[in-house]
Design a protein around this motif. Structure first.
Motif, PDB file in Angstrom:
ATOM      1  N   PRO A  89       0.797  -1.216   0.000  1.00  0.00           N
ATOM      2  CA  PRO A  89       0.000   0.000   0.000  1.00  0.00           C
ATOM      3  C   PRO A  89       0.834   1.271   0.000  1.00  0.00           C
ATOM      4  O   PRO A  89       0.372   2.314  -0.412  1.00  0.00           O
ATOM      5  CB  PRO A  89      -0.823  -0.097   1.288  1.00  0.00           C
ATOM      6  CG  PRO A  89      -0.058  -1.027   2.159  1.00  0.00           C
ATOM      7  CD  PRO A  89       0.667  -1.961   1.244  1.00  0.00           C
ATOM      8  N   ALA A  93       3.263   5.980  -1.981  1.00  0.00           N
ATOM      9  CA  ALA A  93       3.019   7.013  -0.975  1.00  0.00           C
ATOM     10  C   ALA A  93       4.219   7.955  -0.893  1.00  0.00           C
ATOM     11  O   ALA A  93       5.364   7.529  -0.994  1.00  0.00           O
ATOM     12  CB  ALA A  93       2.768   6.374   0.388  1.00  0.00           C
ATOM     13  N   SER A 149       7.960   6.527   3.994  1.00  0.00           N
ATOM     14  CA  SER A 149       6.591   6.946   3.699  1.00  0.00           C
ATOM     15  C   SER A 149       5.588   6.310   4.664  1.00  0.00           C
ATOM     16  O   SER A 149       4.391   6.432   4.466  1.00  0.00           O
ATOM     17  CB  SER A 149       6.228   6.554   2.258  1.00  0.00           C
ATOM     18  OG  SER A 149       6.310   5.147   2.107  1.00  0.00           O
ATOM     19  N   TYR A 165      -0.036   5.182   5.681  1.00  0.00           N
ATOM     20  CA  TYR A 165       0.698   5.845   4.614  1.00  0.00           C
ATOM     21  C   TYR A 165      -0.054   7.109   4.227  1.00  0.00           C
ATOM     22  O   TYR A 165      -1.276   7.156   4.287  1.00  0.00           O
ATOM     23  CB  TYR A 165       0.832   4.918   3.395  1.00  0.00           C
ATOM     24  CG  TYR A 165       1.596   3.661   3.720  1.00  0.00           C
ATOM     25  CD1 TYR A 165       2.981   3.639   3.617  1.00  0.00           C
ATOM     26  CD2 TYR A 165       0.943   2.515   4.153  1.00  0.00           C
ATOM     27  CE1 TYR A 165       3.691   2.498   3.931  1.00  0.00           C
ATOM     28  CE2 TYR A 165       1.642   1.368   4.467  1.00  0.00           C
ATOM     29  CZ  TYR A 165       3.020   1.365   4.362  1.00  0.00           C
ATOM     30  OH  TYR A 165       3.723   0.239   4.679  1.00  0.00           O
ATOM     31  N   SER A 166       0.680   8.116   3.801  1.00  0.00           N
ATOM     32  CA  SER A 166       0.068   9.378   3.407  1.00  0.00           C
ATOM     33  C   SER A 166      -0.808   9.169   2.175  1.00  0.00           C
ATOM     34  O   SER A 166      -0.385   8.562   1.194  1.00  0.00           O
ATOM     35  CB  SER A 166       1.142  10.419   3.114  1.00  0.00           C
ATOM     36  OG  SER A 166       0.546  11.609   2.650  1.00  0.00           O
ATOM     37  N   SER A 167      -2.018   9.690   2.257  1.00  0.00           N
ATOM     38  CA  SER A 167      -2.939   9.627   1.118  1.00  0.00           C
ATOM     39  C   SER A 167      -3.035  10.985   0.450  1.00  0.00           C
ATOM     40  O   SER A 167      -3.955  11.240  -0.316  1.00  0.00           O
ATOM     41  CB  SER A 167      -4.332   9.180   1.586  1.00  0.00           C
ATOM     42  OG  SER A 167      -4.265   7.914   2.167  1.00  0.00           O
ATOM     43  N   ARG A 171      -4.016  13.606   5.312  1.00  0.00           N
ATOM     44  CA  ARG A 171      -4.706  12.334   5.524  1.00  0.00           C
ATOM     45  C   ARG A 171      -3.725  11.166   5.454  1.00  0.00           C
ATOM     46  O   ARG A 171      -2.843  11.135   4.605  1.00  0.00           O
ATOM     47  CB  ARG A 171      -5.801  12.143   4.483  1.00  0.00           C
ATOM     48  CG  ARG A 171      -6.615  10.889   4.688  1.00  0.00           C
ATOM     49  CD  ARG A 171      -7.780  10.821   3.701  1.00  0.00           C
ATOM     50  NE  ARG A 171      -8.499   9.586   3.865  1.00  0.00           N
ATOM     51  CZ  ARG A 171      -9.497   9.408   4.708  1.00  0.00           C
ATOM     52  NH1 ARG A 171      -9.900  10.395   5.458  1.00  0.00           N
ATOM     53  NH2 ARG A 171     -10.121   8.246   4.799  1.00  0.00           N
ATOM     54  N   PHE A 172      -3.904  10.194   6.364  1.00  0.00           N
ATOM     55  CA  PHE A 172      -3.156   8.947   6.374  1.00  0.00           C
ATOM     56  C   PHE A 172      -4.152   7.797   6.403  1.00  0.00           C
ATOM     57  O   PHE A 172      -5.129   7.846   7.142  1.00  0.00           O
ATOM     58  CB  PHE A 172      -2.247   8.853   7.616  1.00  0.00           C
ATOM     59  CG  PHE A 172      -1.085   9.790   7.578  1.00  0.00           C
ATOM     60  CD1 PHE A 172       0.108   9.398   7.000  1.00  0.00           C
ATOM     61  CD2 PHE A 172      -1.173  11.056   8.123  1.00  0.00           C
ATOM     62  CE1 PHE A 172       1.192  10.256   6.975  1.00  0.00           C
ATOM     63  CE2 PHE A 172      -0.104  11.918   8.103  1.00  0.00           C
ATOM     64  CZ  PHE A 172       1.083  11.516   7.519  1.00  0.00           C
ATOM     65  N   ASP A 173      -3.894   6.778   5.607  1.00  0.00           N
ATOM     66  CA  ASP A 173      -4.727   5.579   5.592  1.00  0.00           C
ATOM     67  C   ASP A 173      -3.853   4.355   5.779  1.00  0.00           C
ATOM     68  O   ASP A 173      -2.709   4.327   5.327  1.00  0.00           O
ATOM     69  CB  ASP A 173      -5.498   5.456   4.265  1.00  0.00           C
ATOM     70  CG  ASP A 173      -6.559   6.518   4.124  1.00  0.00           C
ATOM     71  OD1 ASP A 173      -7.475   6.536   4.963  1.00  0.00           O
ATOM     72  OD2 ASP A 173      -6.475   7.326   3.177  1.00  0.00           O
ATOM     73  N   SER A 183      -7.836   5.323   9.581  1.00  0.00           N
ATOM     74  CA  SER A 183      -7.427   6.524   8.870  1.00  0.00           C
ATOM     75  C   SER A 183      -7.276   7.674   9.866  1.00  0.00           C
ATOM     76  O   SER A 183      -7.942   7.712  10.888  1.00  0.00           O
ATOM     77  CB  SER A 183      -8.422   6.891   7.771  1.00  0.00           C
ATOM     78  OG  SER A 183      -9.663   7.238   8.330  1.00  0.00           O
ATOM     79  N   SER A 185      -7.050  12.009   9.803  1.00  0.00           N
ATOM     80  CA  SER A 185      -7.244  13.206   8.971  1.00  0.00           C
ATOM     81  C   SER A 185      -7.336  14.424   9.881  1.00  0.00           C
ATOM     82  O   SER A 185      -7.611  14.309  11.063  1.00  0.00           O
ATOM     83  CB  SER A 185      -8.511  13.079   8.127  1.00  0.00           C
ATOM     84  OG  SER A 185      -9.646  12.970   8.972  1.00  0.00           O
TER      85      SER A 185
END
Length: 186
Positions: A89, A93, A149, A165-167, A171-173, A183, A185
């Protein structure tokens, strides 16, 4: 002077108590007027009966019942044999820094929301973290750290509770160590 004030207060209290006993709000409820008209019943539909189809064999799945993946021919697997669950995933990122993570985040796990404070105070596996009314397993987050990342959240034993991981943007998911999506945010 003390007896006069006490006498006035006692007289006022007795007068209010007697006035309350004379109130109409303690009368019977059914004597206030005619009863309301009854409501009309809800409409009822028709009921049909019929034979259900027989159940399928447990554990047997017909691949033709699933739609084809975008960009693939129906019934065709990817040429390299990889499956979507095997894809990293964080492969695309962006790199993150401790400064971009520090602050207070709105967390979402298992459909529940909470907040996690991530100050830049050295602690445990990296920096101190403070979950604010979070459900399990995020209620056990004690520290966080960044590696490339990836943002990792740790418990007090130094075990990874979640990897994110940075989206993009703020935001991180990712998911918890048990596979539950999570997540952050702001």
């Amino acid at each position: 002077m003390g007896f006069r004030t006490t006498g006035v207060l006692a007289t006022t209290f007795i007068a209010l108590a007697l006035a309350g006993c004379q109130s109409e709000r303690f009368s019977r409820l059914d004597s206030s007027g005619p009863a309301p008209a009854p409501l009309s019943p809800a409409p009822a539909g028709t009921v049909t009966s019929g034979q259900l189809p027989p159940p399928g064999q447990p554990g047997v799945t017909d691949p033709s019942q699933f739609p084809a993946a975008p960009g693939a021919q129906p019934g065709q697997l990817p040429s390299d044999g990889t499956q979507m669950a095997a894809v990293d995933p964080g492969a695309n990122a962006p790199e993150i820094t401790t400064g971009s993570v520090a602050g207070v985040w709105n967390a979402s796990v298992s459909g529940q929301s909470c907040r996690i404070a991530t100050p830049q105070t050295r602690f445990g596996q990296g920096y101190r973290a403070g979950p604010l009314r979070c459900p399990a397993p995020l209620d056990g987050v004690k520290s966080w750290n960044v590696s490339g990342s990836q943002l990792a959240l740790y418990n007090d034993n130094g075990e990874v509770l979640a990897r994110l991981y940075s989206s993009g943007g703020e935001r991180f998911d990712g998911q918890t160590s048990t596979g539950v999506p999570v997540s952050l945010s702001r």
